[in-house]
Design an enzyme around this catalytic site. Sequence first.
Site, short mmCIF file in Angstrom:
data_model
loop_
_atom_site.label_atom_id
_atom_site.label_comp_id
_atom_site.label_asym_id
_atom_site.label_seq_id
_atom_site.Cartn_x
_atom_site.Cartn_y
_atom_site.Cartn_z
N THR A 13 0.81 -1.21 0.00
CA THR A 13 0.00 0.00 0.00
C THR A 13 0.84 1.26 0.00
O THR A 13 0.50 2.26 -0.64
CB THR A 13 -0.93 0.01 1.22
OG1 THR A 13 -1.82 -1.11 1.14
CG2 THR A 13 -1.76 1.28 1.27
N ASP A 54 1.43 -6.38 -4.43
CA ASP A 54 0.61 -6.44 -3.23
C ASP A 54 1.14 -7.61 -2.40
O ASP A 54 1.50 -8.65 -2.93
CB ASP A 54 -0.85 -6.69 -3.62
CG ASP A 54 -1.80 -6.58 -2.45
OD1 ASP A 54 -1.69 -7.42 -1.52
OD2 ASP A 54 -2.68 -5.71 -2.47
N SER A 55 1.18 -7.46 -1.08
CA SER A 55 1.81 -8.51 -0.28
C SER A 55 1.02 -9.81 -0.28
O SER A 55 1.55 -10.86 0.12
CB SER A 55 2.04 -8.04 1.16
OG SER A 55 0.83 -7.92 1.87
N THR A 86 1.11 -4.69 4.15
CA THR A 86 0.83 -5.07 5.54
C THR A 86 0.20 -6.45 5.68
O THR A 86 0.34 -7.09 6.72
CB THR A 86 -0.10 -4.04 6.20
OG1 THR A 86 -1.34 -3.98 5.48
CG2 THR A 86 0.54 -2.66 6.24
N ASP A 87 -0.50 -6.93 4.66
CA ASP A 87 -1.29 -8.15 4.83
C ASP A 87 -0.47 -9.37 5.20
O ASP A 87 -0.89 -10.20 6.02
CB ASP A 87 -2.11 -8.44 3.56
CG ASP A 87 -3.27 -7.49 3.39
OD1 ASP A 87 -3.53 -6.70 4.33
OD2 ASP A 87 -3.92 -7.51 2.33
N LYS A 157 -0.43 -8.60 12.54
CA LYS A 157 -1.43 -7.62 12.15
C LYS A 157 -2.74 -7.94 12.86
O LYS A 157 -3.31 -9.02 12.68
CB LYS A 157 -1.65 -7.62 10.63
CG LYS A 157 -2.54 -6.46 10.16
CD LYS A 157 -2.64 -6.38 8.65
CE LYS A 157 -3.49 -5.16 8.25
NZ LYS A 157 -3.65 -5.02 6.80
N TYR A 278 -5.73 -29.56 30.37
CA TYR A 278 -6.97 -30.29 30.14
C TYR A 278 -6.71 -31.60 29.40
O TYR A 278 -5.71 -31.76 28.70
CB TYR A 278 -7.95 -29.44 29.32
CG TYR A 278 -8.39 -28.18 30.02
CD1 TYR A 278 -9.34 -28.22 31.03
CD2 TYR A 278 -7.86 -26.94 29.66
CE1 TYR A 278 -9.76 -27.06 31.67
CE2 TYR A 278 -8.27 -25.77 30.28
CZ TYR A 278 -9.22 -25.84 31.30
OH TYR A 278 -9.62 -24.69 31.93
#
Length: 332
Positions: A13, A54-55, A86-87, A157, A278
């Site tokens: 971005t 784009d990532s 960022t993704d 993120k 558990y």
Amino acid sequence: MSRNILIINTGGTLSSVMKESGLAPGLSTQDMKRELHVVSGDINFEIEDFMAVDSANIFPEDWSKLAEHIGKLRNDYDGIVVIHGTDTLAYTSSMLSFMLQNINIPVVITGSQLSITNPIADAMENLRCAIHMAASGRAGVFVAFNRKVMLGCRASKVRSLSFDAFESINYPNVAEISSLGMNIDDSTIPVRNGVFHLENNYSTEVCMLKMFPGIHRSLVESIAAQGYKGLYIEAFGIGGMPFLKHDFISTIEKVIADGMTVVVGTQCRYEGSKMDVYETGKRALESGVLQAQDMTSEAALTKLMWILGKTSNPSEIKDYFSLNIAGELKNY
């Protein structure tokens, strides 16, 4: 003494422009140079285009090539900044933490929620933080975002739209910027324990699975049948998995016996797994799963890919996974 920093642009971005199909990487390094001089101060920098994507279009082979590129240039600069979407940024920062063993300079990954061309964007502040962290002399892999610096293998993120998109999970911030300047907490930076060596092999035969009520064991059987060598499971709570009705755990035990490595963590963002509490966790441990402890999902998955790129020996895999390699894991 003035510091020399290299800025590597991979897209995302921060360097995007509006196209007919929507926002997409489009700004070259030359387009960004003037803006970067504003935030760099007296720090000398060079900038280069490594890729422009784009990532979501970043793949493991890109991590390997980027790690190799950084390894070759590490002695030519005092620090390196990587501009990244960022993704998938946290996956990249985690994998670089493992691939760049004992890196001798700061490598700081950053991005933004708005393009640098937008006058109200967060891009300039994030770049300012990243550049000055890269000039700090603190060796390691870091993420700079929203006036804070995080260890690369601890960043995740957590917000899709906010400028405060990333948090350091189960670990303090490495640095924060305030009116007093950049305050770096050196106690949070792992100590280098050897010379640099590039370890950029990896396995793509790894899958991630999130538990949900009603999940059927046939999903695990299908993953194994497709030839996957590793499976990371985001389990319930502190690591619970079902053993009644659809006996998920017995299927996990079978695929482990057949050679698959299975790592179990938690769907919860904070505090990690603790599978010895558990029955649903104890049974899983008895089946032979490895526990992710307090690692992020991004770190656990990339660490598994990285380890399986080094060895297929079950004993060695277990030893590597329990080892705190880059600060991704508490010393239990």
